[in-house]
Enzyme design. Structure first.
Site: not given
Length: 192
Positions: A172-174, A179
């Site tokens: 997922t995106c951080y 990510k």
């Protein structure tokens, strides 16, 4: 010795026939059915009931097959600020999550089997696609891939990856540039 989860997908499939599994990650809010579409775009902006929603849903990479696991099985979802979807996956980089070894097993249930996956790598990385490969030309290529993931980990889980292993990847995106990623290997499987 950990209990497997066993989900009956009958009702879920009535809402969404793309439903192929359920994922649970201890120490996070991740406890959702996941879907499998014909691409990796649709569920970025459609919710479980297929209505348009910027929050998207949890989905398996279209290149994977939930009934015949690949060497690397990838599940994506948005890193939502309200901690829904994979918004709480960021927990895996915090000492509270890392200090509890009960969190190191991811549970999956699909139509055909219930499985446990042992976490072996967690990290933040500038956006790249080098960890989302699903098939490998040889055992050597797969072992090199596994070692790359282990070496990238922000925490040493003292776990190895063998040529016969299957990997589960959560991504997922951080933030806008990075990510957050978790990798686990299959350690237990029960056919339904």
């Amino acid at each position: 010795k950990m209990n497997l989860i066993d989900v009956d997908f009958t009702e879920l499939k009535k809402t969404n026939p793309d439903t192929v599994g359920w994922i649970e990650v201890k120490g996070t809010n991740i406890n959702y059915p996941f879907v499998w579409g014909s691409d990796n775009k649709y569920y970025l902006n459609h919710s479980f009931d297929k209505s348009y929603n910027e929050g998207g849903w949890v989905f398996l990479d279209y290149r994977n097959n939930p009934n015949n696991l690949s060497k690397n099985n990838i599940i994506y979802a948005h890193g939502r600020f309200d901690r829904t979807m994979f918004g709480s996956l960021k927990n895996i980089l915090e000492s509270g999550w890392l200090n509890n070894s009960n969190n190191y097993v991811v549970k999956l249930s699909t139509n055909s089997e219930n499985t446990l996956w042992q976490v072996f790598s967690v990290y933040r990385v500038p956006t790249t696609n080098d960890y989302i490969q699903v098939d490998f030309a040889s055992d050597k290529a797969f072992l090199e891939f596994g070692n790359m993931l282990i070496n990238r980990s922000a925490y040493n889980f003292n776990t190895t990856v063998n040529a016969t292993d299957k990997i589960l990847t959560l991504s997922t995106c951080y933030n806008d540039q990075e990510k957050v990623v978790l990798h686990a290997k299959l350690i237990k499987k029960e056919t339904k």
